[in-house]
Design a protein around this motif. Sequence first.
Motif, PDB file in Angstrom:
ATOM      1  N   ALA A 195      -1.857   9.870  15.719  1.00 20.31           N
ATOM      2  CA  ALA A 195      -0.444  10.215  15.598  1.00 20.31           C
ATOM      3  C   ALA A 195       0.411   8.962  15.443  1.00 20.31           C
ATOM      4  CB  ALA A 195      -0.007  11.004  16.832  1.00 20.31           C
ATOM      5  N   THR A 196      -0.058   7.836  15.960  1.00 20.61           N
ATOM      6  CA  THR A 196       0.692   6.587  15.817  1.00 20.61           C
ATOM      7  C   THR A 196       0.782   6.166  14.356  1.00 20.61           C
ATOM      8  OG1 THR A 196      -0.082   5.918  17.999  1.00 20.61           O
ATOM      9  CG2 THR A 196       0.842   4.200  16.604  1.00 20.61           C
ATOM     10  N   THR A 197      -0.277   6.400  13.603  1.00 22.56           N
ATOM     11  CA  THR A 197      -0.234   6.106  12.163  1.00 22.56           C
ATOM     12  C   THR A 197       0.866   6.919  11.490  1.00 22.56           C
ATOM     13  OG1 THR A 197      -2.628   5.866  12.295  1.00 22.56           O
ATOM     14  CG2 THR A 197      -1.662   5.855  10.107  1.00 22.56           C
ATOM     15  N   VAL A 198       1.030   8.147  11.937  1.00 28.84           N
ATOM     16  CA  VAL A 198       2.090   9.003  11.394  1.00 28.84           C
ATOM     17  C   VAL A 198       3.458   8.408  11.730  1.00 28.84           C
ATOM     18  CG1 VAL A 198       3.073  11.318  11.363  1.00 28.84           C
ATOM     19  CG2 VAL A 198       0.601  11.022  11.624  1.00 28.84           C
ATOM     20  N   ASP A 199       3.600   7.891  12.952  1.00 32.58           N
ATOM     21  CA  ASP A 199       4.866   7.244  13.343  1.00 32.58           C
ATOM     22  C   ASP A 199       5.200   6.091  12.399  1.00 32.58           C
ATOM     23  OD1 ASP A 199       5.038   8.976  15.476  1.00 32.58           O
ATOM     24  OD2 ASP A 199       4.203   7.563  16.927  1.00 32.58           O
ATOM     25  N   VAL A 200       4.180   5.308  12.038  1.00 35.63           N
ATOM     26  CA  VAL A 200       4.394   4.192  11.113  1.00 35.63           C
ATOM     27  C   VAL A 200       4.819   4.718   9.748  1.00 35.63           C
ATOM     28  CG1 VAL A 200       3.268   2.279   9.907  1.00 35.63           C
ATOM     29  CG2 VAL A 200       2.785   2.681  12.328  1.00 35.63           C
ATOM     30  N   LEU A 201       4.141   5.741   9.277  1.00 36.95           N
ATOM     31  CA  LEU A 201       4.468   6.345   7.987  1.00 36.95           C
ATOM     32  C   LEU A 201       5.933   6.787   7.965  1.00 36.95           C
ATOM     33  CD1 LEU A 201       2.382   6.890   5.621  1.00 36.95           C
ATOM     34  CD2 LEU A 201       2.513   9.293   6.278  1.00 36.95           C
ATOM     35  N   PHE A 202       6.342   7.446   9.041  1.00 40.85           N
ATOM     36  CA  PHE A 202       7.713   7.951   9.120  1.00 40.85           C
ATOM     37  C   PHE A 202       8.711   6.802   9.236  1.00 40.85           C
ATOM     38  CE2 PHE A 202      11.339   9.710  11.513  1.00 40.85           C
ATOM     39  CZ  PHE A 202      11.713  10.724  10.632  1.00 40.85           C
ATOM     40  N   ALA A 203       8.365   5.772  10.017  1.00 41.63           N
ATOM     41  CA  ALA A 203       9.280   4.632  10.202  1.00 41.63           C
ATOM     42  C   ALA A 203       9.557   3.924   8.885  1.00 41.63           C
ATOM     43  CB  ALA A 203       8.686   3.657  11.217  1.00 41.63           C
ATOM     44  N   TYR A 204       8.559   3.879   8.000  1.00 43.82           N
ATOM     45  CA  TYR A 204       8.729   3.246   6.694  1.00 43.82           C
ATOM     46  C   TYR A 204       9.296   4.211   5.647  1.00 43.82           C
ATOM     47  CZ  TYR A 204       6.416  -1.188   7.804  1.00 43.82           C
ATOM     48  OH  TYR A 204       6.109  -2.418   8.317  1.00 43.82           O
ATOM     49  N   ARG A 205       9.586   5.430   6.093  1.00 46.80           N
ATOM     50  CA  ARG A 205      10.059   6.486   5.170  1.00 46.80           C
ATOM     51  C   ARG A 205       9.108   6.595   3.970  1.00 46.80           C
ATOM     52  NH1 ARG A 205      12.452   7.019   9.261  1.00 46.80           N
ATOM     53  NH2 ARG A 205      14.673   7.407   9.536  1.00 46.80           N
ATOM     54  N   ALA A 206       7.817   6.533   4.266  1.00 46.49           N
ATOM     55  CA  ALA A 206       6.801   6.574   3.210  1.00 46.49           C
ATOM     56  C   ALA A 206       6.803   7.927   2.510  1.00 46.49           C
ATOM     57  CB  ALA A 206       5.424   6.299   3.806  1.00 46.49           C
ATOM     58  N   VAL A 207       6.581   7.893   1.224  1.00 50.39           N
ATOM     59  CA  VAL A 207       6.538   9.104   0.396  1.00 50.39           C
ATOM     60  C   VAL A 207       5.087   9.405   0.041  1.00 50.39           C
ATOM     61  CG1 VAL A 207       7.201  10.125  -1.817  1.00 50.39           C
ATOM     62  CG2 VAL A 207       8.831   8.684  -0.547  1.00 50.39           C
ATOM     63  N   ALA A 231       0.830  -1.209   0.000  1.00 47.74           N
ATOM     64  CA  ALA A 231       0.000   0.000   0.000  1.00 47.74           C
ATOM     65  C   ALA A 231       0.860   1.253   0.000  1.00 47.74           C
ATOM     66  CB  ALA A 231      -0.932  -0.013   1.215  1.00 47.74           C
ATOM     67  N   LEU A 232       1.938   1.244   0.779  1.00 46.01           N
ATOM     68  CA  LEU A 232       2.816   2.409   0.828  1.00 46.01           C
ATOM     69  C   LEU A 232       3.564   2.599  -0.490  1.00 46.01           C
ATOM     70  CD1 LEU A 232       4.230   2.153   4.467  1.00 46.01           C
ATOM     71  CD2 LEU A 232       2.346   3.567   3.611  1.00 46.01           C
ATOM     72  N   ALA A 233       3.873   1.504  -1.177  1.00 46.41           N
ATOM     73  CA  ALA A 233       4.504   1.606  -2.502  1.00 46.41           C
ATOM     74  C   ALA A 233       3.529   2.230  -3.499  1.00 46.41           C
ATOM     75  CB  ALA A 233       4.948   0.228  -2.987  1.00 46.41           C
ATOM     76  N   ASP A 234       2.259   1.826  -3.428  1.00 50.14           N
ATOM     77  CA  ASP A 234       1.246   2.419  -4.310  1.00 50.14           C
ATOM     78  C   ASP A 234       1.010   3.883  -3.956  1.00 50.14           C
ATOM     79  OD1 ASP A 234       0.931   0.095  -5.722  1.00 50.14           O
ATOM     80  OD2 ASP A 234      -0.895  -0.551  -4.677  1.00 50.14           O
ATOM     81  N   LEU A 235       1.109   4.202  -2.673  1.00 52.08           N
ATOM     82  CA  LEU A 235       0.987   5.595  -2.246  1.00 52.08           C
ATOM     83  C   LEU A 235       2.095   6.444  -2.871  1.00 52.08           C
ATOM     84  CD1 LEU A 235      -0.228   7.817  -0.369  1.00 52.08           C
ATOM     85  CD2 LEU A 235       1.316   6.972   1.427  1.00 52.08           C
ATOM     86  N   ALA A 236       3.320   5.966  -2.768  1.00 52.15           N
ATOM     87  CA  ALA A 236       4.461   6.700  -3.333  1.00 52.15           C
ATOM     88  C   ALA A 236       4.355   6.845  -4.848  1.00 52.15           C
ATOM     89  CB  ALA A 236       5.765   5.985  -2.963  1.00 52.15           C
ATOM     90  N   ALA A 237       3.713   5.856  -5.491  1.00 46.11           N
ATOM     91  CA  ALA A 237       3.571   5.882  -6.954  1.00 46.11           C
ATOM     92  C   ALA A 237       2.420   6.782  -7.416  1.00 46.11           C
ATOM     93  CB  ALA A 237       3.358   4.458  -7.464  1.00 46.11           C
ATOM     94  N   GLY A 238       1.705   7.387  -6.464  1.00 46.77           N
ATOM     95  CA  GLY A 238       0.633   8.305  -6.831  1.00 46.77           C
ATOM     96  C   GLY A 238      -0.669   7.636  -7.200  1.00 46.77           C
ATOM     97  N   ARG A 239      -0.902   6.426  -6.694  1.00 50.81           N
ATOM     98  CA  ARG A 239      -2.115   5.688  -7.067  1.00 50.81           C
ATOM     99  C   ARG A 239      -3.316   6.017  -6.180  1.00 50.81           C
ATOM    100  NH1 ARG A 239       1.704   0.920  -7.995  1.00 50.81           N
ATOM    101  NH2 ARG A 239       2.184   1.128 -10.217  1.00 50.81           N
TER     102      ARG A 239
END
Length: 267
Positions: A79-91, A62-70
């Motif tokens: 805020a914990t969801t944000v921590d996960v986003l940051f931990a995965y260096r999600a774009v 899902a995070l790969a599809d997010l980074a790809a603009g899908r």
Amino acid sequence: MHEEPRRHEAAKPLTGWRVLVPRGGPWGDGVAATLRSQGAVPVVAPLINFAPTNDEQTLEAALADLAAGRFDWVTMTSATTVDVLFAYRAVVPPSTKVAAVGETTAAALQAAGYRVDLVPDRDNSAAGMAEQMIALEPEPRRILTLRSEIAKPVLTRKLTEAGHDVRSVVAYRTVGVPVTERIAHDVASGRINAILVTSGSVAEQVQLQFPDIPESTVIAAIGPQTANDARRAGLGVSVVADRQTVDALIEAVSHFALPHAADEFQP
């Protein structure tokens, strides 16, 4: 002669209070600092912690599809969801809008370097965020909802019913953390004057770990949804913050007179 002490007392309305802070980490440290600035003694006792999702492959996809603009939108309900986003260096690409359920989550996003495109104006809940997104987007959109394993599917259901293409993905799990016997005793005796309840999962742990909370103890909920969850868990809610922020929660507690423990004046 007495003007200065009165000003000092007004500036620190929680002098003498002992307040249970139910989460640790940077969040708990920040809340503790705010309580100290108000004169209170914070008791940081993490009741919950967060563990990785059991399905990392689905989250990573899902995070790969997010980074790809899908996705047109990605939603953050804690805020914990944000921590996960940051931990995965999600774009999060410029083409994807970011919705935060409240000011605390929005602040976490900004601190992590992400932008925020939407915070509900009035109802800082999953339902409130869904209603505002539906009003903004009359045409079907692709939406990624990142959530806790135990989160109710309110957001996904409302968006799907409105015709949007929603992918709901578990970002993390919430697990209970047992408190020490000393803290459990202090709660039961009333030496803890107030307990901050910041989520439904915290409410469940408060009810589970503190079955005999004195009536004098102030139970403060951070918002209407959390208050509802707390009541469903069997807690008597003393006050609900008028804004879903820590400052508003602490301010709500400050309007109460300091309760005393039943054994406080015993030898």
